[in-house]
Design a protein around this motif. Structure first.
Motif, short mmCIF file in Angstrom:
data_model
loop_
_atom_site.label_atom_id
_atom_site.label_comp_id
_atom_site.label_asym_id
_atom_site.label_seq_id
_atom_site.Cartn_x
_atom_site.Cartn_y
_atom_site.Cartn_z
N GLU A 3 -15.77 -44.83 -13.70
CA GLU A 3 -15.52 -45.53 -12.44
C GLU A 3 -14.17 -46.25 -12.59
O GLU A 3 -13.63 -46.37 -13.68
CB GLU A 3 -16.67 -46.50 -12.14
CG GLU A 3 -17.98 -45.81 -11.81
CD GLU A 3 -17.97 -44.97 -10.54
OE1 GLU A 3 -17.06 -45.12 -9.69
OE2 GLU A 3 -18.89 -44.13 -10.38
N PRO A 4 -13.60 -46.74 -11.48
CA PRO A 4 -12.24 -47.29 -11.52
C PRO A 4 -12.08 -48.45 -12.50
O PRO A 4 -12.96 -49.31 -12.63
CB PRO A 4 -12.00 -47.77 -10.09
CG PRO A 4 -12.94 -46.96 -9.26
CD PRO A 4 -14.14 -46.74 -10.12
N GLY A 5 -10.92 -48.46 -13.12
CA GLY A 5 -10.53 -49.56 -13.99
C GLY A 5 -9.03 -49.76 -13.94
O GLY A 5 -8.28 -48.79 -13.89
N ILE A 6 -8.63 -51.00 -13.90
CA ILE A 6 -7.21 -51.37 -13.94
C ILE A 6 -7.04 -52.28 -15.14
O ILE A 6 -7.77 -53.27 -15.30
CB ILE A 6 -6.79 -52.13 -12.66
CG1 ILE A 6 -7.05 -51.32 -11.41
CG2 ILE A 6 -5.33 -52.59 -12.76
CD1 ILE A 6 -6.20 -50.10 -11.25
N PHE A 7 -6.08 -51.96 -15.96
CA PHE A 7 -5.78 -52.74 -17.15
C PHE A 7 -4.28 -53.01 -17.17
O PHE A 7 -3.49 -52.08 -17.02
CB PHE A 7 -6.17 -51.98 -18.43
CG PHE A 7 -7.61 -51.58 -18.44
CD1 PHE A 7 -8.57 -52.37 -19.05
CD2 PHE A 7 -8.03 -50.40 -17.81
CE1 PHE A 7 -9.91 -52.01 -19.03
CE2 PHE A 7 -9.36 -50.03 -17.80
CZ PHE A 7 -10.31 -50.84 -18.41
N VAL A 8 -3.92 -54.27 -17.33
CA VAL A 8 -2.52 -54.61 -17.51
C VAL A 8 -2.39 -55.13 -18.93
O VAL A 8 -3.10 -56.04 -19.35
CB VAL A 8 -2.02 -55.65 -16.49
CG1 VAL A 8 -0.55 -55.97 -16.73
CG2 VAL A 8 -2.23 -55.14 -15.06
N ASN A 52 -17.84 -50.72 -10.60
CA ASN A 52 -18.90 -49.74 -10.80
C ASN A 52 -18.97 -48.73 -9.66
O ASN A 52 -19.89 -47.94 -9.60
CB ASN A 52 -20.25 -50.44 -10.97
CG ASN A 52 -20.72 -51.08 -9.70
OD1 ASN A 52 -19.93 -51.67 -8.97
ND2 ASN A 52 -22.01 -50.99 -9.42
N GLY A 53 -17.98 -48.75 -8.77
CA GLY A 53 -17.95 -47.81 -7.67
C GLY A 53 -16.55 -47.67 -7.11
O GLY A 53 -15.66 -48.47 -7.41
N PRO A 54 -16.33 -46.68 -6.27
CA PRO A 54 -14.99 -46.33 -5.81
C PRO A 54 -14.35 -47.29 -4.82
O PRO A 54 -13.15 -47.27 -4.63
CB PRO A 54 -15.18 -44.96 -5.18
CG PRO A 54 -16.59 -44.92 -4.75
CD PRO A 54 -17.34 -45.73 -5.78
N ALA A 55 -15.11 -48.15 -4.18
CA ALA A 55 -14.57 -48.94 -3.07
C ALA A 55 -13.92 -50.26 -3.49
O ALA A 55 -13.35 -50.94 -2.65
CB ALA A 55 -15.69 -49.22 -2.05
N VAL A 56 -13.98 -50.62 -4.76
CA VAL A 56 -13.46 -51.92 -5.18
C VAL A 56 -12.36 -51.72 -6.22
O VAL A 56 -12.62 -51.26 -7.33
CB VAL A 56 -14.58 -52.80 -5.77
CG1 VAL A 56 -14.03 -54.15 -6.19
CG2 VAL A 56 -15.71 -52.97 -4.77
N ARG A 57 -11.13 -52.08 -5.82
CA ARG A 57 -9.97 -51.98 -6.71
C ARG A 57 -8.97 -53.05 -6.31
O ARG A 57 -8.86 -53.39 -5.13
CB ARG A 57 -9.27 -50.62 -6.55
CG ARG A 57 -10.16 -49.44 -6.78
CD ARG A 57 -9.50 -48.20 -6.20
NE ARG A 57 -10.50 -47.19 -5.95
CZ ARG A 57 -10.52 -46.02 -6.56
NH1 ARG A 57 -9.62 -45.71 -7.45
NH2 ARG A 57 -11.46 -45.15 -6.28
N PRO A 58 -8.18 -53.56 -7.27
CA PRO A 58 -7.16 -54.55 -6.90
C PRO A 58 -6.11 -53.96 -5.97
O PRO A 58 -5.70 -52.81 -6.14
CB PRO A 58 -6.52 -54.92 -8.24
CG PRO A 58 -7.45 -54.46 -9.29
CD PRO A 58 -8.22 -53.32 -8.71
N GLU A 59 -5.68 -54.75 -5.01
CA GLU A 59 -4.62 -54.34 -4.10
C GLU A 59 -3.32 -54.34 -4.91
O GLU A 59 -2.99 -55.33 -5.56
CB GLU A 59 -4.58 -55.30 -2.91
CG GLU A 59 -3.80 -54.80 -1.74
CD GLU A 59 -2.33 -55.14 -1.87
OE1 GLU A 59 -1.51 -54.30 -1.47
OE2 GLU A 59 -2.00 -56.22 -2.37
#
Length: 172
Positions: free
Chosen positions: A124-129, A143-150
């Protein structure tokens, strides 16, 4: 059983992925620049395409701020190359993210609903800086496709953190 989640400030040990251009990319460990690592669900996910198209349009903004971009999924080479051919993304696009690597990153893993969705478990999506030293200053997993940082807001915040040398947050 869920995988333990990453600890902000911890060093991400280097991980290497094959890329659609026939090379390899390594994320984690010491680098010259900061790194934006995007884990996406794969070819089957239209929300991922929308997000990655926005990221592609922002490539120069991220580069101007001193960030390298790395994008990876659990997809096969064939699927990743098909996405690259269709969308023409200009960032490093990796594939074959393994379940061991998913666990190391702490992303959620999903079993496909059907063979038509995809042919293997996927992240599932993950953003790492990551700072240049490999420490994780931002960990944003869903844990799902609809939630990601803008992405524009994330970039603005990362420029602030970088220029002001802000500490890792969420370490208590």
């Amino acid at each position: 059983m869920p995988t333990p989640k990453p600890i902000p400030g911890s060093i991400l040990k280097p991980m290497t992925f094959p890329t659609v251009d026939g090379g390899q990319m390594t994320v984690g460990g010491h680098k010259d620049n900061w790194t934006l690592l995007v884990v996406y669900r794969g070819k089957h996910c239209p929300r991922c395409k929308k997000y990655l198209n926005i990221l592609n349009e922002m490539r120069s903004d991220w580069a101007d701020a001193g960030f390298d971009i790395a994008v990876v999924s659990a997809d096969s080479q064939e699927k990743a190359q098909a996405d690259q051919a269709e969308f023409g993304w200009g960032f490093d696009l990796g594939y074959d993210l393994s379940e061991v690597q998913m666990a190391t990153l702490g992303v959620y893993v999903t079993e496909p609903m059907s063979p038509e969705e995809t042919d293997r478990r996927f992240a599932e999506p993950g953003i790492f800086v990551l700072r240049a030293d490999g420490s994780q200053i931002v960990v944003a997993i869903s844990n799902g496709p609809a939630v990601r940082p803008e992405l524009a807001e994330l970039l603005d915040g990362m420029i602030f953190n970088k220029t002001k040398d802000r500490p890792h947050r969420g370490t208590v």
